[in-house]
Design a protein around this motif. Structure first.
Motif, PDB file in Angstrom:
ATOM      1  N   LEU A   1       1.075  -1.017  -0.100  1.00 54.13           N
ATOM      2  CA  LEU A   1      -0.008  -0.128  -0.004  1.00 54.13           C
ATOM      3  C   LEU A   1       1.146   1.328   0.135  1.00 54.13           C
ATOM      4  O   LEU A   1       2.423   1.236   0.660  1.00 54.13           O
ATOM      5  CB  LEU A   1      -0.945  -0.165   1.735  1.00 54.13           C
TER       6      LEU A   1
ATOM      7  N   ARG B   1      -7.712  11.809   0.784  1.00 52.81           N
ATOM      8  CA  ARG B   1      -6.700  10.656   1.111  1.00 52.81           C
ATOM      9  C   ARG B   1      -7.014   9.907  -0.462  1.00 52.81           C
ATOM     10  O   ARG B   1      -7.401   9.307  -0.983  1.00 52.81           O
ATOM     11  CB  ARG B   1      -7.034  10.283   2.162  1.00 52.81           C
TER      12      ARG B   1
ATOM     13  N   ARG C   1      -2.966   0.159  -4.091  1.00 51.44           N
ATOM     14  CA  ARG C   1      -2.554  -0.739  -3.328  1.00 51.44           C
ATOM     15  C   ARG C   1      -2.281  -2.092  -4.444  1.00 51.44           C
ATOM     16  O   ARG C   1      -2.556  -2.107  -5.019  1.00 51.44           O
ATOM     17  CB  ARG C   1      -3.877  -1.208  -2.233  1.00 51.44           C
TER      18      ARG C   1
ATOM     19  N   TRP D   1       2.306  -5.972   4.013  1.00 42.94           N
ATOM     20  CA  TRP D   1       1.469  -6.473   5.140  1.00 42.94           C
ATOM     21  C   TRP D   1       1.371  -7.511   4.439  1.00 42.94           C
ATOM     22  O   TRP D   1       0.445  -8.552   3.299  1.00 42.94           O
ATOM     23  CB  TRP D   1       0.828  -6.383   6.417  1.00 42.94           C
TER      24      TRP D   1
ATOM     25  N   MET E   1      -4.369   6.015  -1.658  1.00 40.78           N
ATOM     26  CA  MET E   1      -3.508   5.282  -1.844  1.00 40.78           C
ATOM     27  C   MET E   1      -3.618   4.642  -3.397  1.00 40.78           C
ATOM     28  O   MET E   1      -4.640   4.083  -3.979  1.00 40.78           O
ATOM     29  CB  MET E   1      -3.755   4.402   0.298  1.00 40.78           C
TER      30      MET E   1
HETATM   31  O1  LIG Z   1      -6.350   3.145   3.183  1.00 39.50           O
HETATM   32  C1  LIG Z   1      -5.528   2.336   4.492  1.00 39.50           C
HETATM   33  O2  LIG Z   1      -5.155   2.736   4.668  1.00 39.50           O
HETATM   34  C2  LIG Z   1      -6.210   0.758   4.089  1.00 39.50           C
HETATM   35  C3  LIG Z   1      -7.416  -0.015   3.814  1.00 39.50           C
HETATM   36  C4  LIG Z   1      -7.458  -1.055   3.377  1.00 39.50           C
HETATM   37  O3  LIG Z   1      -8.080  -1.673   3.922  1.00 39.50           O
HETATM   38  C5  LIG Z   1      -6.889  -1.854   2.610  1.00 39.50           C
HETATM   39  O4  LIG Z   1      -6.062  -0.992   1.938  1.00 39.50           O
HETATM   40  O5  LIG Z   1      -6.860  -2.944   2.494  1.00 39.50           O
END
Ligand SMILES: O=C(O)CCC(=O)C(=O)O
Ligand SMILES: [Fe+2]
Length: 277
Positions: free
Chosen positions: A112, A264, A268, A246, A266
């Motif tokens: 992430l 925000r 992944r 992780w 992100m």
């Molecule tokens: O946005 C985040 O910090 C984690 C979100 C989440 O649960 C994931 O990416 O699996």
């Protein structure tokens, strides 16, 4: 450049310095990261300005990548999904969960990357299922080992939030059809390290199959609370271009919902896993 590994808490988490994840890893680097992941369960890297191609290439060092059925992705790199609060309602990640345990083979792990952060808030917490298992009394460990639990996609992807347009509804219906509720062991053995971990999560687990309904409800409630005791967790305060990696086989996580209406973003990349045992 040599890798340094700094543990961040007793239960899980380490910061890794001395590596540029945007460049191809050599075998020693790859193996060192894998060993660190097995030991620390979640790894954090600062200052890693990865583009989606680089992020997918890094994740692919550890297995084939998963394309998420619901979340939008980067069109030119569909193995990288986008969690952008301006596009997707991500509030359902503010629950303790292990990713995609509604699949027969839940993810091995995920990478992430923080792309755009609010001025405050938006931390993510992880909890160690290994620490949680080891802290249970021996009689409770024995009771749980051998039991199975039902995991259901709908628990974290309610149609009210994921079926608001006809297109989204069709995708949600199809995802529900192809992902009926299924069972996983309550106590999982890590396929590489052999360590045992508690493997129920509030996001997707609905029932311990072998118990009476009321027993299941009470014991799940106890286990959800136990699994996320602060002693078994780590909380990460993101900076832009941080990367977290992780081990989804033995951890769960919680994305704190405390920054809306700020944006925000992100990215992944999710690595395919194997069937829990
Ligand atoms: O946005 C985040 O910090 C984690 C979100 C989440 O649960 C994931 O990416 O699996
Ligand atoms: Fe998640």
């Amino acid at each position: 450049m040599s890798l340094t590994i700094t543990p961040l808490s007793a239960a899980l988490g380490a910061q890794i310095d001395g590596i540029a994840l945007g460049e191809p890893l050599n075998i020693e680097q790859r193996d060192a990261i894998e060993q660190a992941l097995l030991k620390h369960q979640v790894l954090f890297f600062r200052n890693q300005p990865l583009n989606p191609q680089q992020q997918a290439a890094f994740a692919a060092n550890f297995g084939d990548l998963h394309i998420h059925p619901i979340y939008p992705n980067v069109p030119e790199q569909p193995q990288v999904l986008v969690l952008d609060t301006a596009v997707t309602d991500v509030r359902d990640n503010a629950i303790w969960h292990t990713d995609v345990t509604f699949l027969p083979t839940p993810a091995l792990g995920a990478v992430l990357a923080a792309k755009q952060l609010p001025a405050f808030g938006g931390d993510t917490l992880w909890a160690s299922g290994i620490a949680a298992f080891e802290a249970l009394s021996a009689p409770l460990q024995q009771l749980l080992d051998g039991l199975t639990a039902t995991h259901n996609f709908i628990k974290s992807f309610p149609v009210e939030r994921f079926g608001s347009t006809p297109e989204d509804l069709a995708r949600w219906e199809e995802t529900r059809r192809s992902n009926p509720p299924l069972s996983h062991p309550v106590i999982r053995t890590h396929p590489v390290s052999g360590r045992k971990a508690l493997f129920v999560n509030e996001g997707f687990t609905t029932r311990i199959n072998e118990l009476e309904e009321a027993e299941s409800e009470a014991i799940l409630k106890l286990l959800f609370a136990h699994a996320t005791r602060p002693e078994f967790t780590i909380r990460w305060r993101w900076q832009e271009n941080d990367v977290a990696f992780w081990d989804n086989r033995v951890t769960q996580h919680y994305a704190v919902d405390d920054y809306r209406p700020n944006r925000r973003v992100m990215h992944r990349a999710t690595i395919l896993g194997d069937a829990p045992f």
